[in-house]
Scaffold this motif. Structure first.
Motif, PDB file in Angstrom:
ATOM      1  N   LEU A 104       0.828  -1.209   0.000  1.00 37.43           N
ATOM      2  CA  LEU A 104       0.000   0.000   0.000  1.00 37.43           C
ATOM      3  C   LEU A 104       0.864   1.263   0.000  1.00 37.43           C
ATOM      4  N   LYS A 105       1.979   1.220   0.712  1.00 37.83           N
ATOM      5  CA  LYS A 105       2.865   2.385   0.725  1.00 37.83           C
ATOM      6  C   LYS A 105       3.415   2.678  -0.661  1.00 37.83           C
ATOM      7  N   GLU A 106       3.783   1.621  -1.377  1.00 37.04           N
ATOM      8  CA  GLU A 106       4.308   1.829  -2.728  1.00 37.04           C
ATOM      9  C   GLU A 106       3.242   2.416  -3.638  1.00 37.04           C
ATOM     10  N   VAL A 107       2.012   1.916  -3.502  1.00 40.09           N
ATOM     11  CA  VAL A 107       0.927   2.436  -4.338  1.00 40.09           C
ATOM     12  C   VAL A 107       0.674   3.908  -4.016  1.00 40.09           C
ATOM     13  N   VAL A 108       0.600   4.230  -2.708  1.00 42.01           N
ATOM     14  CA  VAL A 108       0.348   5.629  -2.309  1.00 42.01           C
ATOM     15  C   VAL A 108       1.487   6.524  -2.753  1.00 42.01           C
ATOM     16  N   SER A 109       2.731   6.046  -2.600  1.00 36.46           N
ATOM     17  CA  SER A 109       3.877   6.855  -3.007  1.00 36.46           C
ATOM     18  C   SER A 109       3.865   7.121  -4.497  1.00 36.46           C
ATOM     19  N   SER A 110       3.432   6.115  -5.279  1.00 35.66           N
ATOM     20  CA  SER A 110       3.360   6.323  -6.724  1.00 35.66           C
ATOM     21  C   SER A 110       2.308   7.348  -7.109  1.00 35.66           C
ATOM     22  N   ILE A 111       1.277   7.470  -6.268  1.00 38.14           N
ATOM     23  CA  ILE A 111       0.226   8.463  -6.557  1.00 38.14           C
ATOM     24  C   ILE A 111       0.619   9.852  -6.070  1.00 38.14           C
ATOM     25  N   VAL A 112       1.110   9.913  -4.836  1.00 32.98           N
ATOM     26  CA  VAL A 112       1.347  11.220  -4.199  1.00 32.98           C
ATOM     27  C   VAL A 112       2.767  11.697  -4.399  1.00 32.98           C
ATOM     28  N   GLY A 113       3.743  10.764  -4.238  1.00 34.43           N
ATOM     29  CA  GLY A 113       5.132  11.206  -4.238  1.00 34.43           C
ATOM     30  C   GLY A 113       5.389  12.071  -3.022  1.00 34.43           C
ATOM     31  N   VAL A 114       5.287  11.488  -1.822  1.00 38.84           N
ATOM     32  CA  VAL A 114       5.279  12.254  -0.571  1.00 38.84           C
ATOM     33  C   VAL A 114       6.559  13.071  -0.441  1.00 38.84           C
ATOM     34  N   ASP A 115       6.367  14.387  -0.303  1.00 38.64           N
ATOM     35  CA  ASP A 115       7.472  15.312  -0.082  1.00 38.64           C
ATOM     36  C   ASP A 115       7.222  16.029   1.242  1.00 38.64           C
ATOM     37  N   PRO A 116       8.048  15.787   2.270  1.00 40.40           N
ATOM     38  CA  PRO A 116       7.782  16.429   3.578  1.00 40.40           C
ATOM     39  C   PRO A 116       7.756  17.948   3.515  1.00 40.40           C
ATOM     40  N   GLN A 117       8.381  18.539   2.489  1.00 38.92           N
ATOM     41  CA  GLN A 117       8.355  19.993   2.380  1.00 38.92           C
ATOM     42  C   GLN A 117       6.986  20.494   1.955  1.00 38.92           C
ATOM     43  N   PHE A 118       6.190  19.609   1.310  1.00 37.09           N
ATOM     44  CA  PHE A 118       4.859  20.049   0.890  1.00 37.09           C
ATOM     45  C   PHE A 118       3.780  19.197   1.534  1.00 37.09           C
ATOM     46  N   TYR A 119       3.840  17.861   1.289  1.00 39.43           N
ATOM     47  CA  TYR A 119       2.874  16.967   1.928  1.00 39.43           C
ATOM     48  C   TYR A 119       3.521  16.395   3.173  1.00 39.43           C
ATOM     49  N   TYR A 120       2.989  16.791   4.302  1.00 42.10           N
ATOM     50  CA  TYR A 120       3.598  16.397   5.572  1.00 42.10           C
ATOM     51  C   TYR A 120       3.399  14.900   5.839  1.00 42.10           C
ATOM     52  N   ARG A 121       2.206  14.404   5.580  1.00 39.94           N
ATOM     53  CA  ARG A 121       1.918  12.995   5.828  1.00 39.94           C
ATOM     54  C   ARG A 121       0.697  12.586   5.028  1.00 39.94           C
ATOM     55  N   VAL A 122       0.685  11.312   4.554  1.00 43.28           N
ATOM     56  CA  VAL A 122      -0.484  10.674   3.950  1.00 43.28           C
ATOM     57  C   VAL A 122      -0.833   9.479   4.813  1.00 43.28           C
ATOM     58  N   SER A 123      -2.086   9.402   5.262  1.00 43.69           N
ATOM     59  CA  SER A 123      -2.491   8.356   6.196  1.00 43.69           C
ATOM     60  C   SER A 123      -3.720   7.630   5.679  1.00 43.69           C
TER      61      SER A 123
END
Length: 626
Positions: A104-123
């Motif tokens: 699930l983390k890989e799928v979410v990362s592929s969608i969001v591309g979590v960047d702490p400078q912009f997206y603090y957290r995806v839960s």
């Protein structure tokens, strides 16, 4: 208008007032229009800035919401979260199934591309209590406990809510206390919401957007309010902010339209310009506020320039009017000078010598000729009434003499005061006897004068009587001390010089000061000068009065410049006494006003010592109160 004012002056004043009125009206209208245009331009600028910042916030939330939609409809994420409630130990599903969590983390990362400078957290939060987060650190146990307590599932089960936009709040998943903004979407349908997806952005991104979304200005404030009027930006530290409460309440008055502006009255009568813009997607309202005094400052500076230009034009116009009217009334002045040489005894000779003597009145169209002949007829009437005026004046003098005789003899007042003192002594009240004795002495000192100066000893005796009377009135609340060297007691000075300064202490210096009050008078000789100081521990002189007095004292040769236009405390008495001192001592006078560092006013009077002074037996007088 006063008849003593000359015709030229009347003419000049009337035309000058007319010119001043026209110029002042024209410049006032121009200044009003200039201010109106500037305010409209400022409002348009702030509206663009508020709209830009609101659009930037809308774009940020819109991007977060689109990413949540992709997460929601991803089959891997949706199917995994759907079957979690049916698994054993559902709340620990991700701990027990690390492979599924990593997938699930890989799928979410592929969608969001979590960047702490912009997206603090995806839960991802399962209704069963399972919790999976990517991005910033989170407390696993805390997240599991809090996920069961959230009301998000109930709120999103409502058909009217399709997403939640949470304004700045402390992160729910750790103890660091960081503030974040969250966008939350349900996974499932209205009948069965089995999981939630949340994207957080750090509050710093809101602060950065607010700082970059509007240009800085003097005392300019940017405020962002949430959907229900809650404060989004800036975050307060828990202390009461009187301004923010006013902005929140003013929003309802400004209306629910997308944009607009108005004026808000704050405490103290101040007004602020408020421009607001409501975001279409976030439903947040961006408010830009600035005090009226701040944004009108450039206009006021321009107004000063306009006023200076108007004053210059008025000055030039008035000068032109002055010389024009002077030339216009020149023939009238010549006639006036001629009339001044005429008297009742020589009227016939003046008629024969006058330049208008040969002119025929009926054949003349010159108004000056008619004026002159009217003056001749007036002289004839004056001749007839001269005897009546003399008789009336004689009766007036007799009436005035009778009135003078009817005045009360001052000795009656002194004798009455003495009688009151005797009665006080007989009744055992020594204060009454002392008070009447000192008051009678003061009356004699003031009323009996041949215009000659007095000695410092006599002036101190008069001032001491005044202080002793005040001592009887205020008792232990007043302390005073008079310390004067023997050598200076016979120095000459104007009458009633010290007592006005001492009286000024009670009238102004002690008004707002708690007792006890202290007055000190010192007299000494220093470098060939006689110095007398009167000091108190009261409020002191206002700095504005001291500054004006120092500036005016620089022109001591022109006593007429010594004025007190604003009426500062003690100003009239100080200036009047200074004027009398300067008339008497002239360039030998030394006069200083200043305040003690610890509070209280000091008046220092000094003059150059002369070789001769008035004689008399003397001793150093030293008295004290309390």
């Amino acid at each position: 208008m006063n008849r003593r004012i000359s015709f030229q002056t009347r003419l000049f004043v009337i035309f000058s007032l007319l010119v001043i009125l026209i110029i002042a009206s024209a410049f006032s209208v121009f200044y009003w229009y200039y201010q109106k245009v500037n305010v409209e331009t400022l409002v348009q600028t702030y509206q663009r800035e508020a709209a830009g910042l609101s659009q930037q916030l809308d774009n940020s939330v819109y991007m977060m919401d689109r990413l949540l939609m992709q997460i929601k409809y991803n089959p891997t994420i949706s199917n995994t979260l759907y079957y979690i409630p049916y698994q054993p130990e559902a709340e620990k599903y991700f701990e027990n199934n690390p492979e599924a969590a990593n997938q699930l983390k890989e799928v979410v990362s592929s969608i969001v591309g979590v960047d702490p400078q912009f997206y603090y957290r995806v839960s991802l939060i399962s209704k069963a209590g399972a919790f999976l987060s990517m991005g910033a650190y989170y407390d696993r146990q805390l997240a599991m406990d809090r996920s069961r307590q959230l009301d998000w599932f109930a709120r999103l089960s409502d058909q009217s809510e399709y997403r939640l936009l949470l304004p700045p709040h402390k992160d729910d998943w750790d103890h660091t206390g960081n503030h974040v903004v969250s966008v939350i979407r349900k996974i499932g349908d209205s009948a069965n919401v089995y999981a939630l997806a949340e994207i957080q952005i750090p509050y710093a991104s809101i602060e950065k957007a607010a700082a970059a979304g509007a240009a800085p200005g003097r005392d300019k404030k940017i405020i962002i309010l949430g959907r229900d009027g809650e404060l989004v930006y800036p975050l307060h530290n828990g202390e009461e902010d009187s301004g923010l409460a006013g902005y929140v309440s003013s929003l309802s008055r400004l209306g629910r339209e997308e944009n607009g502006y108005g004026y808000m009255r704050l405490q103290g009568g101040r007004q602020e310009l408020t421009v607001h813009h409501r975001g279409r997607y976030t439903d947040w309202t961006v408010i830009i506020a600035q005090p009226q005094q701040a944004f009108l400052e450039p206009t006021r500076k321009a107004g000063y320039l306009f006023a200076g230009l108007a004053l210059l034009i008025v000055t030039l116009t008035v000068l032109t009017l002055y010389f024009s009217t002077k030339k216009l009334v020149k023939p009238l002045r010549q006639l006036r000078d001629t009339m001044n040489t005429v008297n009742l005894d020589s009227m016939q000779d003046a008629q024969e010598r006058h330049l208008f003597a040969g002119a025929e009145l009926n054949n003349s169209h010159n108004e000056l000729h008619h004026l002159y002949h009217s003056f001749r007829r007036m002289l004839e009437r004056l001749e007839d009434s001269k005897d009546q005026a003399i008789e009336a004046r004689s009766r007036e003098l007799k009436s005035h003499f009778v009135a003078l005789q009817a005045q009360i003899n001052p000795h009656f007042l002194y004798n009455t005061l003495s009688l009151i003192g005797v009665l006080g002594h007989e009744t055992g009240n020594e204060n009454i006897m002392n008070l009447t004795s000192m008051l009678a002495s003061m009356f004699r000192y003031i009323t009996y004068s041949n215009g000659q100066p007095v000695t410092l000893r006599e002036e101190l005796r008069h001032t001491s009587n005044y202080l002793n009377i005040m001592k009887i009135r205020y008792e232990d609340h007043l302390l005073f001390e008079i310390e004067v060297e023997e050598e200076v007691l016979e120095s000459a000075m104007p009458k009633i010089t010290l007592q006005p300064f001492v009286e000024n202490c009670f009238k102004h210096g002690f008004v707002n000061k708690k007792h006890p009050w202290t007055v000190k008078i010192r007299g000494y000789e220093q470098e060939g000068k006689i110095i007398v100081e009167i000091a108190d521990d009261g409020a002191g002189f206002p700095e504005s009065f001291l500054e004006r007095f120092r500036r005016q004292a620089a022109y001591a040769g022109n006593i007429k410049m010594m004025t007190n236009p604003d009426g500062e405390q003690g100003g009239s008495g100080v200036i009047n006494t200074y004027t009398r001192l300067y008339y008497y001592f002239e360039e030998r006078l030394q006069f200083e006003l200043f305040n003690h560092d610890g509070g209280g006013a000091v008046v220092r009077v000094g003059w150059q010592k002369e070789t001769g002074s008035r004689g008399g037996e003397g001793h150093a007088e030293s008295t004290g109160g309390g």
